[in-house]
Design an enzyme around this catalytic site. Structure first.
Site, PDB file in Angstrom:
ATOM      1  N   GLY A   1       0.895   1.558   6.057  1.00 22.94           N
ATOM      2  CA  GLY A   1      -0.192   0.590   5.961  1.00 22.94           C
ATOM      3  C   GLY A   1      -0.360  -0.172   7.260  1.00 22.94           C
ATOM      4  O   GLY A   1       0.232   0.174   8.282  1.00 22.94           O
TER       5      GLY A   1
ATOM      6  N   THR B   1       0.846  -1.196   0.000  1.00 22.63           N
ATOM      7  CA  THR B   1       0.000   0.000   0.000  1.00 22.63           C
ATOM      8  C   THR B   1       0.882   1.246   0.000  1.00 22.63           C
ATOM      9  O   THR B   1       0.630   2.211  -0.738  1.00 22.63           O
ATOM     10  CB  THR B   1      -0.948  -0.003   1.228  1.00 22.63           C
ATOM     11  OG1 THR B   1      -1.496  -1.309   1.382  1.00 22.63           O
ATOM     12  CG2 THR B   1      -2.081   0.989   1.055  1.00 22.63           C
TER      13      THR B   1
ATOM     14  N   GLU C   1       9.100   1.124  11.826  1.00 23.99           N
ATOM     15  CA  GLU C   1       7.768   1.730  11.684  1.00 23.99           C
ATOM     16  C   GLU C   1       7.284   2.311  13.011  1.00 23.99           C
ATOM     17  O   GLU C   1       6.743   3.415  13.066  1.00 23.99           O
ATOM     18  CB  GLU C   1       6.771   0.677  11.164  1.00 23.99           C
ATOM     19  CG  GLU C   1       7.061   0.247   9.731  1.00 23.99           C
ATOM     20  CD  GLU C   1       6.201  -0.894   9.241  1.00 23.99           C
ATOM     21  OE1 GLU C   1       6.101  -1.043   8.025  1.00 23.99           O
ATOM     22  OE2 GLU C   1       5.651  -1.643  10.062  1.00 23.99           O
TER      23      GLU C   1
HETATM   24  C1  5RP Z   1       5.160  -3.881   7.105  1.00 25.76           C
HETATM   25  C2  5RP Z   1       3.788  -3.496   7.501  1.00 25.76           C
HETATM   26  C3  5RP Z   1       2.799  -3.194   6.415  1.00 25.76           C
HETATM   27  O1  5RP Z   1       2.292  -1.930   6.617  1.00 25.76           O
HETATM   28  C4  5RP Z   1       1.695  -4.209   6.459  1.00 25.76           C
HETATM   29  O2  5RP Z   1       2.262  -5.518   6.372  1.00 25.76           O
HETATM   30  C5  5RP Z   1       0.695  -3.993   5.338  1.00 25.76           C
HETATM   31  O3  5RP Z   1       1.271  -4.333   4.126  1.00 25.76           O
HETATM   32  P1  5RP Z   1       0.505  -4.187   2.747  1.00 25.76           P
HETATM   33  O4  5RP Z   1       0.308  -2.727   2.511  1.00 25.76           O
HETATM   34  O5  5RP Z   1       1.447  -4.819   1.744  1.00 25.76           O
HETATM   35  O6  5RP Z   1      -0.798  -4.941   2.834  1.00 25.76           O
HETATM   36  O7  5RP Z   1       3.447  -3.411   8.654  1.00 25.76           O
HETATM   37  O8  5RP Z   1       5.939  -4.242   8.208  1.00 25.76           O
END
Ligand code: 5RP
Length: 215
Positions: A80, A29, A101
């Protein structure tokens, strides 16, 4: 779902203001968000990145990637999530970038979370909860998680985080008190970061759709 992810990411661009240093998360995302950010790159000062993956994508567009130690606090973080509850508590770490994050989320005044509708749940825990652990503590932490939660930790074999650590994914949880569980898991020696973002949840959640929903 990729169109919903793209629509959420495009909406998040409205939160980016002239001269900002933007905190940038990780995942598919966020990859759409970086593409959108590239279109307005001349209006921002740069970005602080949560992973090597996002850093590479940002740099490929000529967006400067800055060190959080030099930028100080940020106005905006966009990322995301793997799950999001009605209180904007999140499970994150599906992409193994949870530690950086969480650091950037903590450093940011506003955390805008971009998701597709499949990420919305009433109670967190259907998605296995990622926990980053120091390698030598992997088994110890797994045993303590079983004793504390009754959940089943599974080693994400073959994955080493950007920080050189390992990931345990904890299955079969129903997280009714995410702040408490985040605090309890944080206490286990060897745990680097728990993928629960409840002590510092998102401020805004954008659910991709036509039109996007802003919560
Ligand atoms: C990475 C994360 C991502 O934000 C989470 O896995 C969502 O990923 P995606 O946007 O591919 O669905 O926490 O560590």
């Amino acid at each position: 779902m990729s169109e919903a992810k793209r629509l959420a990411a495009e909406k998040a661009i409205e939160y980016v203001q002239k001269g900002m240093i933007v905190g940038v998360g990780t995942g598919s995302t966020v990859a759409y968000f970086i593409e959108a950010l590239a279109r307005i790159k001349d209006q921002i000062e740069g970005a602080v990145s949560s992973s090597e993956q996002s850093t590479a994508q940002l740099r490929s567009h000529g967006i400067e990637v800055l060190d959080l130690n030099h930028t100080g606090g940020l106005s905006l973080y966009v990322d995301g999530a793997d799950e999001c509850d009605p209180h904007k508590n999140l499970i994150k770490g599906g992409g193994a970038a949870l530690t950086r994050e969480k650091i950037i989320a903590e450093a940011s005044r506003q955390f805008v979370c971009i998701v597709d509708p499949s990420k919305q749940v009433q109670v967190l825990g259907r998605f296995p909860l990622p926990v980053e652990v120091i390698p030598m503590a992997r088994s110890l932490v797994a045993r303590e998680i079983v004793a504390l939660t009754g959940g089943q930790p599974v080693w994400r074999d073959g994955v080493v985080t950007d920080n050189g650590n390992l990931i345990l994914d904890v299955h079969n949880l129903s997280i009714t008190d995410p702040v408490k569980l985040e605090q309890q898991l944080n206490q286990i020696p060897g745990v680097v970061t728990v993928g629960l973002f409840a002590r510092r949840p998102a401020d805004v959640v954008i659910v991709g759709g036509q039109p996007p929903q802003v919560l």
